[in-house]
Design an enzyme around this catalytic site. Structure first.
Site, PDB file in Angstrom:
ATOM      1  N   ARG A   1      -5.090  -1.841   9.017  1.00  0.00           N
ATOM      2  CA  ARG A   1      -6.221  -2.716   8.665  1.00  0.00           C
ATOM      3  C   ARG A   1      -5.751  -3.747   7.657  1.00  0.00           C
ATOM      4  O   ARG A   1      -4.695  -3.596   7.036  1.00  0.00           O
ATOM      5  CB  ARG A   1      -7.400  -1.914   8.121  1.00  0.00           C
ATOM      6  CG  ARG A   1      -7.053  -0.985   6.990  1.00  0.00           C
ATOM      7  CD  ARG A   1      -8.285  -0.235   6.463  1.00  0.00           C
ATOM      8  NE  ARG A   1      -7.886   0.736   5.455  1.00  0.00           N
ATOM      9  CZ  ARG A   1      -7.704   2.046   5.686  1.00  0.00           C
ATOM     10  NH1 ARG A   1      -7.905   2.530   6.888  1.00  0.00           N
ATOM     11  NH2 ARG A   1      -7.330   2.856   4.709  1.00  0.00           N
TER      12      ARG A   1
ATOM     13  N   THR B   1     -10.929  -6.924  -4.579  1.00  0.00           N
ATOM     14  CA  THR B   1     -12.255  -6.893  -5.221  1.00  0.00           C
ATOM     15  C   THR B   1     -12.857  -5.479  -5.107  1.00  0.00           C
ATOM     16  O   THR B   1     -13.696  -5.101  -5.916  1.00  0.00           O
ATOM     17  CB  THR B   1     -13.208  -7.926  -4.568  1.00  0.00           C
ATOM     18  OG1 THR B   1     -13.118  -7.818  -3.141  1.00  0.00           O
ATOM     19  CG2 THR B   1     -12.866  -9.348  -4.967  1.00  0.00           C
TER      20      THR B   1
ATOM     21  N   ASN C   1       1.234   3.369  -2.907  1.00  0.00           N
ATOM     22  CA  ASN C   1       1.774   3.758  -4.223  1.00  0.00           C
ATOM     23  C   ASN C   1       1.238   5.115  -4.679  1.00  0.00           C
ATOM     24  O   ASN C   1       1.981   5.951  -5.200  1.00  0.00           O
ATOM     25  CB  ASN C   1       1.388   2.717  -5.286  1.00  0.00           C
ATOM     26  CG  ASN C   1       2.023   1.371  -5.044  1.00  0.00           C
ATOM     27  OD1 ASN C   1       2.941   1.261  -4.244  1.00  0.00           O
ATOM     28  ND2 ASN C   1       1.536   0.345  -5.730  1.00  0.00           N
TER      29      ASN C   1
ATOM     30  N   ARG D   1       2.275  -4.659   6.199  1.00  0.00           N
ATOM     31  CA  ARG D   1       1.521  -3.644   5.456  1.00  0.00           C
ATOM     32  C   ARG D   1       2.311  -2.348   5.464  1.00  0.00           C
ATOM     33  O   ARG D   1       2.722  -1.862   6.522  1.00  0.00           O
ATOM     34  CB  ARG D   1       0.130  -3.389   6.041  1.00  0.00           C
ATOM     35  CG  ARG D   1      -0.638  -2.377   5.161  1.00  0.00           C
ATOM     36  CD  ARG D   1      -2.085  -2.225   5.500  1.00  0.00           C
ATOM     37  NE  ARG D   1      -2.718  -1.377   4.483  1.00  0.00           N
ATOM     38  CZ  ARG D   1      -3.967  -1.454   4.093  1.00  0.00           C
ATOM     39  NH1 ARG D   1      -4.767  -2.347   4.621  1.00  0.00           N
ATOM     40  NH2 ARG D   1      -4.438  -0.641   3.164  1.00  0.00           N
TER      41      ARG D   1
ATOM     42  N   ASN E   1     -11.000  -2.723  -5.360  1.00  0.00           N
ATOM     43  CA  ASN E   1     -10.233  -1.781  -6.195  1.00  0.00           C
ATOM     44  C   ASN E   1     -10.893  -1.497  -7.548  1.00  0.00           C
ATOM     45  O   ASN E   1     -10.525  -0.542  -8.238  1.00  0.00           O
ATOM     46  CB  ASN E   1      -8.797  -2.275  -6.398  1.00  0.00           C
ATOM     47  CG  ASN E   1      -7.919  -2.172  -5.163  1.00  0.00           C
ATOM     48  OD1 ASN E   1      -6.975  -2.953  -4.988  1.00  0.00           O
ATOM     49  ND2 ASN E   1      -8.193  -1.212  -4.287  1.00  0.00           N
TER      50      ASN E   1
ATOM     51  N   ASP F   1       0.820  -1.219   0.000  1.00  0.00           N
ATOM     52  CA  ASP F   1       0.000   0.000   0.000  1.00  0.00           C
ATOM     53  C   ASP F   1       0.853   1.268   0.000  1.00  0.00           C
ATOM     54  O   ASP F   1       1.976   1.273   0.500  1.00  0.00           O
ATOM     55  CB  ASP F   1      -0.917  -0.019   1.233  1.00  0.00           C
ATOM     56  CG  ASP F   1      -2.087   0.933   1.072  1.00  0.00           C
ATOM     57  OD1 ASP F   1      -2.373   1.350  -0.066  1.00  0.00           O
ATOM     58  OD2 ASP F   1      -2.715   1.255   2.091  1.00  0.00           O
TER      59      ASP F   1
HETATM   60  C1  LIG Z   1       2.805  -8.045 -11.716  1.00  0.00           C
HETATM   61  C2  LIG Z   1       2.525  -7.496 -10.377  1.00  0.00           C
HETATM   62  C3  LIG Z   1       2.088  -8.447  -9.349  1.00  0.00           C
HETATM   63  C4  LIG Z   1       2.666  -6.162 -10.164  1.00  0.00           C
HETATM   64  C5  LIG Z   1       2.400  -5.463  -8.879  1.00  0.00           C
HETATM   65  C6  LIG Z   1       2.076  -4.001  -9.105  1.00  0.00           C
HETATM   66  C7  LIG Z   1       1.627  -3.349  -7.838  1.00  0.00           C
HETATM   67  C8  LIG Z   1       2.692  -2.805  -6.947  1.00  0.00           C
HETATM   68  C9  LIG Z   1       0.287  -3.321  -7.545  1.00  0.00           C
HETATM   69  C10 LIG Z   1      -0.307  -2.713  -6.331  1.00  0.00           C
HETATM   70  C11 LIG Z   1      -1.561  -1.938  -6.676  1.00  0.00           C
HETATM   71  C12 LIG Z   1      -2.222  -1.249  -5.539  1.00  0.00           C
HETATM   72  C13 LIG Z   1      -3.687  -1.105  -5.649  1.00  0.00           C
HETATM   73  C14 LIG Z   1      -1.509  -0.748  -4.484  1.00  0.00           C
HETATM   74  C15 LIG Z   1      -2.070  -0.023  -3.331  1.00  0.00           C
HETATM   75  O1  LIG Z   1      -1.562   1.316  -3.281  1.00  0.00           O
HETATM   76  P1  LIG Z   1      -2.608   2.503  -3.364  1.00  0.00           P
HETATM   77  O2  LIG Z   1      -2.915   2.758  -4.801  1.00  0.00           O
HETATM   78  O3  LIG Z   1      -3.800   2.155  -2.547  1.00  0.00           O
HETATM   79  O4  LIG Z   1      -1.849   3.710  -2.732  1.00  0.00           O
HETATM   80  P2  LIG Z   1      -2.506   4.821  -1.780  1.00  0.00           P
HETATM   81  O5  LIG Z   1      -3.072   4.112  -0.595  1.00  0.00           O
HETATM   82  O6  LIG Z   1      -1.366   5.718  -1.431  1.00  0.00           O
HETATM   83  O7  LIG Z   1      -3.562   5.512  -2.583  1.00  0.00           O
HETATM   84  C1  LIG Z   2      -2.803  -3.261  -1.730  1.00  0.00           C
HETATM   85  C2  LIG Z   2      -3.955  -3.599  -2.257  1.00  0.00           C
HETATM   86  C3  LIG Z   2      -3.947  -4.204  -3.563  1.00  0.00           C
HETATM   87  C4  LIG Z   2      -5.264  -3.461  -1.626  1.00  0.00           C
HETATM   88  C5  LIG Z   2      -5.281  -2.812  -0.270  1.00  0.00           C
HETATM   89  O1  LIG Z   2      -5.012  -1.457  -0.363  1.00  0.00           O
HETATM   90  P1  LIG Z   2      -6.180  -0.364  -0.508  1.00  0.00           P
HETATM   91  O2  LIG Z   2      -5.529   0.942  -0.605  1.00  0.00           O
HETATM   92  O3  LIG Z   2      -7.098  -0.748  -1.610  1.00  0.00           O
HETATM   93  O4  LIG Z   2      -6.956  -0.540   0.868  1.00  0.00           O
HETATM   94  P2  LIG Z   2      -7.764   0.546   1.737  1.00  0.00           P
HETATM   95  O5  LIG Z   2      -6.753   1.470   2.319  1.00  0.00           O
HETATM   96  O6  LIG Z   2      -8.679   1.250   0.795  1.00  0.00           O
HETATM   97  O7  LIG Z   2      -8.460  -0.262   2.792  1.00  0.00           O
HETATM   98 MG   LIG Z   3      -4.167   2.383  -0.554  1.00  0.00          MG
END
Ligand SMILES: CC(C)=CCC/C(C)=C/CC/C(C)=C/COP(=O)(O)OP(=O)(O)O
Ligand SMILES: C=C(C)CCOP(=O)(O)OP(=O)(O)O
Ligand SMILES: [Mg+2]
Length: 251
Positions: free
Chosen positions: A203, A75, A31, A197, A77, A29
């Site tokens: 969570r 699911t 990104n 995490r 996302n 988480d």
């Molecule tokens: C081929 C392969 C398995 C590649 C992996 C690519 C990868 C790192 C996927 C993670 C995608 C994701 C929804 C991350 C959560 O960060 P977020 O978008 O929720 O970040 P935020 O909480 O800061 O918004």
């Molecule tokens: C890392 C993945 C793929 C899902 C969990 O992260 P989310 O960012 O979607 O989760 P919440 O903070 O919204 O619970």
């Molecule tokens: Mg996130």
């Protein structure tokens, strides 16, 4: 012909090789926040996140951690902007295609868990190719949770079991924890010992609800693209300080 430099990670001296988690699960988480802080579009964070995952997989293998499971798409996302969802689906597909040869060379066995039938057809094809081609590999077991939801997984297991009961193949008294586990997507892999995490959220966001029953949980404020081998070292060190009692009293 060019020879790629082979990166090898030595087990840090303060980690005990006989007390390593055998299976580490990660919620990758942060990104989006990583990208936003740099004034970049969120997708750039996902792209950088792939490099983190590749490093972590190598590090696990070199340190002697047998299994890594990564949460790549939940699911829930699907509710993100369509451009981000499309980017992620295309990214999974591209990375799988690009990394297959290296996974073969590095003896990685890849699996996918989740409702894969709802993924784009071309991604399903790439997944099938990678899973079948690596199924004879006996190095690290790498599982990617894609279109994965713990509740959805439990519901589909209940449905499959109920159908067997309805057909008279199973009696309700046959339903045990062991039988239930065999109907989950993770039937072939052990439960995680450690859940990491990133990004500080306390969570589990619908990840491996059944399988994490006794996992140790480690949360770091570091965002996934910044999570490196020294962060991983800290997580494993913390894990080794834990007293895993499994409900019993200390011996
Ligand atoms: C081929 C392969 C398995 C590649 C992996 C690519 C990868 C790192 C996927 C993670 C995608 C994701 C929804 C991350 C959560 O960060 P977020 O978008 O929720 O970040 P935020 O909480 O800061 O918004
Ligand atoms: C890392 C993945 C793929 C899902 C969990 O992260 P989310 O960012 O979607 O989760 P919440 O903070 O919204 O619970
Ligand atoms: Mg996130």
């Amino acid at each position: 012909m060019t020879t790629k430099p082979v990166v090898r990670y030595a087990l840090p001296a303060d980690l005990k090789p006989d007390r390593l988690p055998q299976h580490v699960a990660v919620i990758m988480d942060g990104n989006g926040r990583w990208a936003k802080r740099r004034g970049l579009p969120r997708i750039m964070g996902h792209r950088r996140g792939v490099d983190t995952l590749k490093t972590l997989l190598r590090c696990c293998r070199d340190w002697g951690i047998g299994a890594l499971t990564a949460y790549a798409f939940s699911t829930e996302n699907w509710g993100r902007p369509v451009e981000e969802v499309d980017f992620l689906m295309a990214l999974f597909e591209r990375v799988l295609r690009q990394e297959l040869l290296e996974m073969m060379e590095e003896n990685v066995r890849i699996r996918f868990v989740g409702n894969l039938a709802a993924l784009p057809r071309s991604l399903q094809g790439e997944i099938h190719q990678a899973v079948t081609q690596t199924q004879g590999n006996h190095g690290i077991e790498f599982t990617v949770a894609t279109n994965y939801g713990g509740r959805q997984e439990i519901v589909q297991a209940c449905r499959a079991i109920a159908e067997q009961v309805q057909r008279g193949e199973l009696s309700p008294s046959d339903i045990s924890e062991e039988l239930f586990s065999r109907h989950l997507y993770t039937s072939e892999i052990s439960d995680p010992d450690l859940l990491i995490r990133t990004s500080g959220e306390m969570r589990i966001s619908n990840f491996l609800l059944w399988q994490l029953a006794y996992a140790e949980i480690y949360v770091t404020d570091t965002l996934w693209p910044d999570f490196d081998t020294s962060e991983f070292h800290r997580a494993i060190y913390a894990y080794q300080q834990r007293d895993r009692r499994f409900g019993k009293v200390k011996g």
